[in-house]
Design an enzyme around this catalytic site. Structure first.
Site, mmCIF file in Angstrom:
data_model
loop_
_atom_site.group_PDB
_atom_site.id
_atom_site.type_symbol
_atom_site.label_atom_id
_atom_site.label_comp_id
_atom_site.label_asym_id
_atom_site.label_seq_id
_atom_site.Cartn_x
_atom_site.Cartn_y
_atom_site.Cartn_z
ATOM 1 N N ARG A 137 -5.965 11.581 -2.732
ATOM 2 C CA ARG A 137 -7.151 12.822 -3.598
ATOM 3 C C ARG A 137 -8.164 13.227 -3.076
ATOM 4 O O ARG A 137 -8.818 11.865 -1.685
ATOM 5 C CB ARG A 137 -6.425 12.772 -5.111
ATOM 6 C CG ARG A 137 -7.373 11.423 -4.744
ATOM 7 C CD ARG A 137 -8.245 10.969 -6.388
ATOM 8 N NE ARG A 137 -9.208 9.695 -6.322
ATOM 9 C CZ ARG A 137 -8.987 8.631 -6.671
ATOM 10 N NH1 ARG A 137 -7.494 8.238 -5.841
ATOM 11 N NH2 ARG A 137 -9.409 7.856 -6.496
ATOM 12 N N GLU A 152 1.184 -10.678 -3.186
ATOM 13 C CA GLU A 152 -0.090 -10.864 -1.862
ATOM 14 C C GLU A 152 -0.766 -12.372 -1.986
ATOM 15 O O GLU A 152 -1.524 -12.416 -3.379
ATOM 16 C CB GLU A 152 -0.650 -9.321 -1.818
ATOM 17 C CG GLU A 152 -0.580 -8.627 -1.185
ATOM 18 C CD GLU A 152 -0.963 -7.401 -1.510
ATOM 19 O OE1 GLU A 152 -2.029 -7.117 -1.736
ATOM 20 O OE2 GLU A 152 -0.485 -6.517 -0.809
ATOM 21 N N LYS A 199 3.339 0.917 -4.171
ATOM 22 C CA LYS A 199 2.372 -0.131 -3.426
ATOM 23 C C LYS A 199 3.282 -0.420 -2.109
ATOM 24 O O LYS A 199 3.246 -0.383 -1.409
ATOM 25 C CB LYS A 199 1.957 -0.916 -4.340
ATOM 26 C CG LYS A 199 1.155 -0.583 -4.630
ATOM 27 C CD LYS A 199 -0.216 1.348 -4.809
ATOM 28 C CE LYS A 199 -0.064 1.973 -5.734
ATOM 29 N NZ LYS A 199 -0.954 3.236 -5.435
HETATM 30 C C1 MV4 Z 1 -6.448 -7.331 -4.039
HETATM 31 C C2 MV4 Z 1 -7.406 -8.096 -4.113
HETATM 32 C C3 MV4 Z 1 -7.259 -9.600 -3.185
HETATM 33 N N1 MV4 Z 1 -6.369 -9.543 -2.626
HETATM 34 N N2 MV4 Z 1 -5.192 -8.158 -3.351
HETATM 35 C C4 MV4 Z 1 -7.753 -3.852 -6.660
HETATM 36 C C5 MV4 Z 1 -7.832 -2.490 -7.190
HETATM 37 C C6 MV4 Z 1 -6.038 -1.924 -6.077
HETATM 38 N N3 MV4 Z 1 -6.165 -1.011 -5.411
HETATM 39 C C7 MV4 Z 1 -6.011 -3.948 -5.967
HETATM 40 N N4 MV4 Z 1 -6.709 -4.539 -5.966
HETATM 41 C C8 MV4 Z 1 -7.420 -5.746 -5.739
HETATM 42 N N5 MV4 Z 1 -6.623 -6.479 -4.399
HETATM 43 C C9 MV4 Z 1 -5.322 -9.059 -2.790
HETATM 44 N N6 MV4 Z 1 -4.236 -9.490 -1.773
HETATM 45 C C10 MV4 Z 1 -8.388 -7.710 -5.341
HETATM 46 C C11 MV4 Z 1 -8.267 -6.293 -5.682
HETATM 47 C C12 MV4 Z 1 -9.939 -6.441 -6.293
HETATM 48 C C13 MV4 Z 1 -10.427 -5.411 -6.015
HETATM 49 C C14 MV4 Z 1 -10.806 -4.681 -4.816
HETATM 50 C C15 MV4 Z 1 -11.003 -3.275 -5.059
HETATM 51 C C16 MV4 Z 1 -12.023 -3.167 -5.401
HETATM 52 C C17 MV4 Z 1 -12.228 -3.733 -6.208
HETATM 53 C C18 MV4 Z 1 -11.746 -4.617 -6.693
HETATM 54 C C19 MV4 Z 1 -11.878 -5.951 -7.818
HETATM 55 C C20 MV4 Z 1 -10.992 -6.294 -8.109
HETATM 56 C C21 MV4 Z 1 -9.568 -6.851 -7.571
#
Ligand code: MV4
Length: 493
Positions: A291, A200, A116
């Site tokens: 994917r 972040e 990442k």
């Molecule tokens: C985040 C975020 C808030 N702020 N990054 C969750 C999956 C992973 N790919 C990254 N995720 C998140 N990253 C920052 N800087 C909140 C999430 C997140 C989330 C993102 C997409 C869909 C559902 C989620 C549920 C909880 C947290």
């Protein structure tokens, strides 16, 4: 075109891929574990080979066994589906080495997007917006705390090798920081063998919006459209829709072009998805999914493009037949993931035998599934029964159609999350398109689920008894539906 394709997956997605192959007249090879010897996908294929015991690590994740079957059967292409080996760079590399085409991007691209931190930095260089945060791995606590202070709490600590929600932690204050850092580092080190983490700014209550792209071998890269996947629980998506209710042509162009820049920056080839967080008018790059995704079907419905067929054409070196301006989206599509799980018991899986089954149908309905009446859902794999997708001329019609499709769906023998979907589809905020990744908690959806389950108890009894009282095999599927509808009418008189 391919002479023969091996599908390195199971269930609905194996069938989805083999359907595209059948339409293109390409013979297919299934590989199946001991738990799947009677599964539909293994019968659907032209040839099927056992690859080991039920646990995935001994079958669907066994790279050598799968490649041996590919060679033995004479397959020249492998489609990995989603999950299992689909984002495993080693698998893609082994396919490349053995001269079998991996239907997806190159192993190098998969690997780069697996880190990442590296993905983030590539995106920064490519002018794709990312959440404010660190560009370097965190080395020592004190520097990290200074960085967190300058970004401003809350921040989120993420494992560089993580993704899809594993290995991340929100930190609200300076005091909590060191403990959270240590915990994420140790989780990352045991789960991924890599303790590298980065920070972040934490975006609160965002929406999850992703862009589907297609890229050929000649640098032609286009975006199809967007999907919104905010309705999820513990990183398991439950409902997705295309397009996002907040999407405008201008925002789609902006996010789509950012996704294409992202894809070009990494030399992406084949179908892929660029995930973004969206909050208060801004969007931020999250991850690239290298994917075919579970929810690709709703994009197919609004774009009128068979994404799996495009994957096959791209992988065997054909040029994309469209330009960006040829992309034209029509109407609105919604997917409900119908799972054998109990929303009122912390969504615990409910594997077991499906005693009676009739899936929805009619105008605008698409059901992708690997099950049937009499099928036993195995505890070894995920508990998805089907992807129930609908298309409507606009979002309102799609919602009404999904409510109708959920009303028609009959599953007896295992507990399903159908009442959960009904609760969401009935929710006023959902109808208004006001979604966030915290939707289920914010709107106390489980209370509504409980009411629906209570209200339907009678109906379901009517249905179950109509089936049980008739001698053995007699209870035909049609009568199940009649019993269902009679019970419903009586109750609502
Ligand atoms: C985040 C975020 C808030 N702020 N990054 C969750 C999956 C992973 N790919 C990254 N995720 C998140 N990253 C920052 N800087 C909140 C999430 C997140 C989330 C993102 C997409 C869909 C559902 C989620 C549920 C909880 C947290």
């Amino acid at each position: 075109m391919f002479k023969k394709i091996l599908v390195a997956n199971r269930g609905e997605i194996a069938i989805r891929i083999m359907r595209a192959c059948r339409e293109l007249d390409i013979p297919t090879v299934a590989v199946y574990s001991e738990a799947d010897k009677n599964a539909l996908f293994a019968k659907y294929a032209d040839e099927s080979y056992p690859i080991g015991p039920a646990p995935s690590s001994k079958s669907y994740l066994d790279i050598n066994k799968i490649l041996d079957v590919a060679e033995e059967s004479g397959a020249d292409g492998i489609h990995p589906g989603y999950g299992f080996l689909s984002e495993n760079p080693e698998f893609a590399r082994e396919c490349e080495k053995r001269g079998i085409t991996f239907i997806g991007p190159s192993s190098d691209v998969i690997e780069k997007m697996g880190s990442k931190i590296s993905a983030r930095n590539i995106m920064i260089d490519a002018d794709v917006p990312v959440v404010p945060g660190t560009e370097e791995p965190i080395e020592d606590v004190n520097t990290a705390i200074d960085i967190a202070e300058s970004i401003g709490f809350p921040v989120i600590i993420k494992a560089s090798a993580g993704g899809g929600g594993i290995g991340m932690k929100v930190v609200h204050s300076r005091e909590e920081f060191e403990k959270s850092l240590n915990s994420i580092q140790s989780v990352a080190s045991s789960a991924f063998g890599d303790s590298t983490v980065f920070i972040e700014k934490y975006v609160e209550e965002p929406r999850h919006i992703e862009i589907q792209i297609l890229a050929d071998k000649y640098g032609n890269t286009i975006y199809l459209s967007d999907r919104e996947c905010s309705i999820q629980r513990r990183h398991q998506k439950l409902i997705e829709e295309a397009p996002s209710p907040i999407m405008t042509p201008e925002l789609r162009k902006e996010m789509g072009e950012a996704a294409v820049r992202a894809a070009k920056a990494i030399g992406y080839e084949n179908a892929g998805t660029v995930e973004f967080l969206y909050s208060k008018g801004e969007f931020y790059f999250l991850e690239v999914n290298t994917r075919l995704q579970v929810e690709h079907a709703i994009t197919e419905m609004i774009n009128g493009i068979d994404i799996v067929k495009k994957q096959l054409y791209i992988a065997c070196g054909e040029k994309l037949p469209y330009k960006q301006e040829d992309m034209d989206i029509r109407g609105s599509a919604i997917e409900c993931r119908i799972n054998a799980e109990d929303p009122l018991n912390d969504f615990a899986p409910s594997p077991g035998k499906i005693r009676r089954y009739r899936s929805s149908g009619g105008p605008g309905v698409r059901v992708d599934s690997g099950v049937h009446m009499g099928y036993t859902i195995s505890p070894y794999y995920d508990s998805m029964i089907s992807k129930l997708c609908v298309w409507g001329k606009n979002r309102d019609e799609a919602i009404n159609r999904m409510k109708r499709a959920l009303f028609e769906y009959v599953v007896v023998g295992v507990t399903t999350n159908i009442p959960f979907h009904k609760a969401i589809l009935e929710n006023d905020a959902f109808r208004r398109g006001e979604l966030t990744t915290h939707f289920i908690d914010t709107h106390n959806i489980l209370e509504d689920v409980e009411k629906i389950v209570d209200k339907e108890a009678n109906r379901n009894m009517t249905l179950a008894s109509a089936l049980d009282n008739q001698n053995q095999k007699v209870a035909a599927v049609t009568s199940a539906v009649n019993a269902y509808l009679d019970g419903y009418k009586k109750q609502n008189q």
